[in-house]
Design an enzyme around this catalytic site. Structure first.
Site, PDB file in Angstrom:
ATOM      1  N   SER A 141       0.865  -1.189   0.000  1.00 50.58           N
ATOM      2  CA  SER A 141       0.000   0.000   0.000  1.00 50.58           C
ATOM      3  C   SER A 141       0.892   1.226   0.000  1.00 50.58           C
ATOM      4  CB  SER A 141      -0.874   0.009   1.259  1.00 50.58           C
ATOM      5  OG  SER A 141      -1.472   1.285   1.437  1.00 50.58           O
ATOM      6  N   TYR A 154      -1.788  -0.971  10.290  1.00 54.87           N
ATOM      7  CA  TYR A 154      -1.924  -1.211   8.844  1.00 54.87           C
ATOM      8  C   TYR A 154      -0.646  -0.813   8.103  1.00 54.87           C
ATOM      9  CZ  TYR A 154      -3.890  -0.944   4.117  1.00 54.87           C
ATOM     10  OH  TYR A 154      -4.129  -1.118   2.771  1.00 54.87           O
TER      11      TYR A 154
END
Ligand SMILES: NC(=O)c1ccc[n+]([C@@H]2O[C@H](COP(=O)([O-])OP(=O)(O)OC[C@H]3O[C@@H](n4cnc5c(N)ncnc54)[C@H](O)[C@@H]3O)[C@@H](O)[C@H]2O)c1
Length: 249
Positions: A141, A154
């Protein structure tokens, strides 16, 4: 384009969003698919669409954070199709939380799915990929590449995926396996329902990463995954390709 004719591709997180779009893209390119996800209903829907497109599909409910489940998913794939050519790790979960509110349970859950899940899948698939001269595409990401507030678990998990990918690329490259990752920016999928900022958070800090001109759909990531997984990318190894419209350029 039939870049995946005769290839067996295993995709995690295939019930929704980027995983589903990748399954549909690879089905259109002739792949035989092994699809897995914790969400049975969405998984079946993806499987149906891919079968309608002409793919042979094995759909298995499975949890990438569970070692036994991962072993079962990979073993059944090879049992059914006799080989494995590509592993695409897409399954993931997201949460926005202030560091102080992030519990150990939050941390373990997110690392468990995003990072440990990717590790377990890669480890289990490795020997089959070595046998086929295959490749792996992982999903990192942009949260791993630049400061991304209120996503400590995350961002750390995706940083781990980024590093794990580079490690495998070098560790196994000479044995004929490639390993790359994609780093989506903000893509319109159901995971965005987790986009609820903690109280007092400054949305500008998040939006500077979020939007270039407009958000795009998961097919933009699927086409990049398809390229990396195909022989067109035969000299691409250990790379992380951002799919973010240039937001972090
Ligand atoms: N959408 C974005 O903006 C964006 C941005 C960067 C990275 N990503 C990454 O892309 C990947 C796909 O996300 P998406 O946007 O398609 O979201 P999504 O929520 O639509 O899809 C994620 C899928 O993973 C599955 N999943 C969750 N936990 C699982 C587990 N333990 N085992 C197996 N499957 C599990 C979910 O059921 C779901 O089908 C994730 O890794 C996410 O972190 C997404």
């Amino acid at each position: 384009m039939e870049r995946f004719a005769g290839k067996v591709v295993l995709i995690t997180g295939a019930a929704s969003g980027i995983g589903r779009a990748t399954a549909e893209r690879l089905a259109a390119e002739g792949a035989t698919l092994s699809l897995t996800d914790v969400a049975a209903e969405g998984l079946e829907e993806t499987a149906r669409t891919c079968r309608d497109a002409g793919s042979e599909v094995l759909a298995q409910v499975g949890d990438v954070s569970d070692e036994a489940s991962v072993a079962e998913v990979v073993a059944s794939t090879v049992e059914q199709f006799g080989r494995l050519d590509v592993l695409v790790n897409v399954a993931g979960i997201l949460q926005f939380k202030d560091l102080r509110q992030t519990t150990l349970d939050d941390w373990n859950r997110i690392i468990g799915v995003n990072l440990t899940g990717t590790f377990l899948m890669c480890r289990e698939a490795l020997d089959h990929l070595l046998a086929s001269g295959g490749n792996i595409v992982n999903t990192a990401s942009t949260a791993a590449l630049a400061g991304h507030p209120w996503t400590v678990s995350y961002s750390a998990s995706k940083g781990g995926v980024f590093a794990l990918t580079q490690t495998l690329a070098v560790e196994f490259g000479k044995q004929g396996i490639r390993c790359n990752s994609v780093a989506p920016g903000s893509v319109l999928t159901p995971i965005q329902q987790a986009f609820e900022l903690p109280e007092g958070a400054d949305p500008k800090l998040v939006y500077r990463i979020m939007a270039l001109d407009k958000q795009r759909g998961p097919e933009t990531v699927a086409s990049t995954i398809a390229f990396l997984a195909s022989d067109d990318a035969s000299h691409v190894n250990g790379t992380c390709v951002k799919v973010d419209g240039g937001t972090l350029a």
